[in-house]
Design a protein around this motif. Structure first.
Motif, PDB file in Angstrom:
ATOM      1  N   LEU A 256     -21.510  51.171 -97.575  1.00 52.15           N
ATOM      2  CA  LEU A 256     -22.172  50.196 -96.973  1.00 52.15           C
ATOM      3  C   LEU A 256     -21.545  50.396 -95.777  1.00 52.15           C
ATOM      4  CD1 LEU A 256     -24.128  47.642 -96.667  1.00 52.15           C
ATOM      5  CD2 LEU A 256     -22.045  46.301 -97.383  1.00 52.15           C
ATOM      6  N   SER A 257     -20.385  50.452 -95.464  1.00 53.13           N
ATOM      7  CA  SER A 257     -19.892  50.427 -94.297  1.00 53.13           C
ATOM      8  C   SER A 257     -20.347  51.859 -93.312  1.00 53.13           C
ATOM      9  CB  SER A 257     -18.551  50.760 -94.084  1.00 53.13           C
ATOM     10  OG  SER A 257     -17.683  49.592 -94.560  1.00 53.13           O
ATOM     11  N   TYR A 258     -20.697  53.004 -94.098  1.00 54.49           N
ATOM     12  CA  TYR A 258     -21.307  53.977 -93.501  1.00 54.49           C
ATOM     13  C   TYR A 258     -22.789  53.445 -92.980  1.00 54.49           C
ATOM     14  CZ  TYR A 258     -17.425  56.830 -95.321  1.00 54.49           C
ATOM     15  OH  TYR A 258     -16.181  57.162 -95.557  1.00 54.49           O
ATOM     16  N   GLY A 259     -23.451  52.940 -94.071  1.00 52.81           N
ATOM     17  CA  GLY A 259     -24.807  52.763 -93.432  1.00 52.81           C
ATOM     18  C   GLY A 259     -24.831  51.573 -92.452  1.00 52.81           C
ATOM     19  N   LEU A 260     -24.107  50.626 -92.424  1.00 53.38           N
ATOM     20  CA  LEU A 260     -23.814  49.955 -91.336  1.00 53.38           C
ATOM     21  C   LEU A 260     -23.686  50.523 -89.955  1.00 53.38           C
ATOM     22  CD1 LEU A 260     -22.537  46.628 -92.638  1.00 53.38           C
ATOM     23  CD2 LEU A 260     -24.810  46.845 -92.468  1.00 53.38           C
ATOM     24  N   SER A 261     -22.650  51.486 -90.018  1.00 54.73           N
ATOM     25  CA  SER A 261     -22.332  51.975 -88.762  1.00 54.73           C
ATOM     26  C   SER A 261     -23.420  53.091 -88.179  1.00 54.73           C
ATOM     27  CB  SER A 261     -21.017  53.106 -89.276  1.00 54.73           C
ATOM     28  OG  SER A 261     -21.515  53.984 -90.104  1.00 54.73           O
ATOM     29  N   VAL A 262     -24.232  53.615 -89.049  1.00 54.39           N
ATOM     30  CA  VAL A 262     -25.179  54.507 -88.577  1.00 54.39           C
ATOM     31  C   VAL A 262     -26.354  53.331 -88.054  1.00 54.39           C
ATOM     32  CG1 VAL A 262     -27.319  55.544 -89.387  1.00 54.39           C
ATOM     33  CG2 VAL A 262     -25.166  56.332 -90.401  1.00 54.39           C
ATOM     34  N   ILE A 263     -26.563  52.207 -88.457  1.00 48.68           N
ATOM     35  CA  ILE A 263     -27.741  51.482 -88.052  1.00 48.68           C
ATOM     36  C   ILE A 263     -27.162  50.868 -86.753  1.00 48.68           C
ATOM     37  CG2 ILE A 263     -28.543  49.101 -88.269  1.00 48.68           C
ATOM     38  CD1 ILE A 263     -28.669  49.524 -91.449  1.00 48.68           C
ATOM     39  N   LEU A 264     -25.805  50.375 -86.540  1.00 43.94           N
ATOM     40  CA  LEU A 264     -25.311  49.809 -85.450  1.00 43.94           C
ATOM     41  C   LEU A 264     -25.255  51.164 -84.174  1.00 43.94           C
ATOM     42  CD1 LEU A 264     -22.222  47.495 -86.512  1.00 43.94           C
ATOM     43  CD2 LEU A 264     -24.448  46.850 -85.504  1.00 43.94           C
ATOM     44  N   GLY A 265     -24.999  52.189 -84.705  1.00 42.96           N
ATOM     45  CA  GLY A 265     -24.905  53.480 -83.828  1.00 42.96           C
ATOM     46  C   GLY A 265     -26.237  53.459 -83.217  1.00 42.96           C
ATOM     47  N   PHE A 266     -27.528  53.430 -84.164  1.00 40.76           N
ATOM     48  CA  PHE A 266     -28.862  53.759 -83.712  1.00 40.76           C
ATOM     49  C   PHE A 266     -29.191  52.786 -82.526  1.00 40.76           C
ATOM     50  CE2 PHE A 266     -33.115  52.548 -84.711  1.00 40.76           C
ATOM     51  CZ  PHE A 266     -33.750  53.636 -84.448  1.00 40.76           C
ATOM     52  N   ILE A 267     -28.779  51.442 -83.079  1.00 35.79           N
ATOM     53  CA  ILE A 267     -29.300  50.401 -82.077  1.00 35.79           C
ATOM     54  C   ILE A 267     -28.494  50.498 -80.871  1.00 35.79           C
ATOM     55  CG2 ILE A 267     -29.482  47.954 -81.902  1.00 35.79           C
ATOM     56  CD1 ILE A 267     -29.769  47.691 -84.719  1.00 35.79           C
ATOM     57  N   GLY A 268     -27.490  51.059 -80.986  1.00 35.89           N
ATOM     58  CA  GLY A 268     -26.710  51.376 -79.580  1.00 35.89           C
ATOM     59  C   GLY A 268     -27.071  51.972 -78.708  1.00 35.89           C
ATOM     60  N   VAL A 269     -27.629  53.356 -79.191  1.00 33.89           N
ATOM     61  CA  VAL A 269     -28.290  54.421 -78.606  1.00 33.89           C
ATOM     62  C   VAL A 269     -29.659  53.833 -77.833  1.00 33.89           C
ATOM     63  CG1 VAL A 269     -29.389  56.693 -78.663  1.00 33.89           C
ATOM     64  CG2 VAL A 269     -27.318  56.249 -79.794  1.00 33.89           C
TER      65      VAL A 269
END
Length: 325
Positions: A256-269
């Motif tokens: 889950l942490s990996y998935g959330l990190s990808v989502i947050l990184g995507f929204i950050g970009v």
């Protein structure tokens, strides 16, 4: 969206009515079964879908897409919050029959506090467009931090009280046991606060820490305060039932942490690109349909790989237990 004051009032009144119905149904302390949690989880998700369809009919595809993207993002981030809620329940030794009441009031406190965060964020964004650079950089940093924590394998095994709780416990006498659902009791002529009140405040105020990344995340998908508020409200109001429904499955969501990190990184970009666009730079912007599809895909892949890894680990442990000593 051009949302009138009357629409805001009707929305808040409608949400308050739903909360009141939820409170009335769960007013009697009891252990929540998987069946009850599942039914009410479906009800809350269905209400969110109906609201999103209403936005589609009245406002068009853009606000509806923003709502669903924001709702799914907030819902996925709220699942991560449940890990901490489990720790809080364990630390305060909350009896199973009272956990529903704790979560009900705790989530209500969190919703009120988040409304303040959303209002402040909307004012800041409307006044200072450069704040998108800060939000975007913060989300990318948070994504990197989540990955580092996941790779290290370190997990917090004990909940640490925040400063507010420590101040309350140092200033006011606390009863040494639960007194049903009472928040205050009188013993030997002294008025005491009960552990029930402390744990409710713990749930509500701890959510502020999660709001530090979830609020910038949803503002990366929409800058409409109405959509931000309603997406947060629907995500939080179904959190209590979700706690009982997947409480035993949380440890199986190992990725889950990996998935959330990808989502947050995507929204950050996405936020950084939007900030550059607002500054007059000719850069591509990421649309809501792509954002919604990307978020759903990441969550689906994360869930699949998590359950697969959990089954593999369980099978290995079973073989090891049945093998020669």
């Amino acid at each position: 969206m051009d949302v009138s004051l009357s629409t805001w009032v009707l929305t808040v009144v409608g949400l308050a009515a739903l909360i009141a119905v939820d409170f009335f149904i769960g007013r009697k302390p009891h252990e929540v079964s998987i069946k009850e949690a599942g039914i009410w989880t479906i009800v809350w998700v269905a209400l969110a879908v109906v609201f999103g369809i209403g936005l589609l009919v009245l406002g068009g595809g853009q606000p509806a897409g923003e709502f669903f993207a924001g709702y799914i993002t907030e819902k996925s981030l709220s699942v991560d919050n449940l890990f901490v809620f489990v720790l809080i329940m364990a630390k305060f030794s909350v009896p199973p029959m009272y956990q529903q009441r704790v979560l009900m009031i705790g989530v209500l406190i969190a919703l009120v506090l988040r409304a303040g965060f959303i209002a402040a964020g909307a004012v800041i964004i409307s006044t200072f467009s450069w704040v998108f650079y800060i939000f975007g950089a913060f989300l990318i940093y948070t994504a990197w931090k989540l990955i580092q924590e996941a790779r290290s394998g370190d997990e917090d095994e004990e909940f640490e009280e925040n400063r507010l709780l420590k101040v309350i416990e140092s200033r006011f006498p606390v009863a040494d046991r639960y007194h049903g659902t009472k928040l205050f009791v009188r013993e030997n002529g002294r008025r005491l606060i009960t552990p029930m009140l402390i744990v409710m405040l713990a749930i509500g105020t701890t959510d502020i820490l999660f709001a530090l990344d979830s609020i910038p995340a949803i503002f990366g998908l929409t800058q409409d305060p109405y959509i931000v508020f309603t997406a947060n409200a629907f995500a939080l109001m179904g959190l209590r039932q979700l706690y009982f429904l997947i409480g035993g499955l949380l440890k199986k969501l190992v990725h889950l942490s990996y998935g959330l990190s990808v989502i947050l990184g995507f929204i950050g970009v996405k936020l950084l690109l939007h900030a550059m666009h607002e500054s007059g730079l000719h850069v591509p912007e990421i649309g809501i349909p792509f954002s919604l599809g990307f978020i759903v895909l990441v969550l689906a892949v994360t869930t699949f790989t998590s359950l697969r890894a959990s089954r593999k680990q369980a099978a290995e442990e079973e073989r090891a237990a049945g093998g020669p000593v």
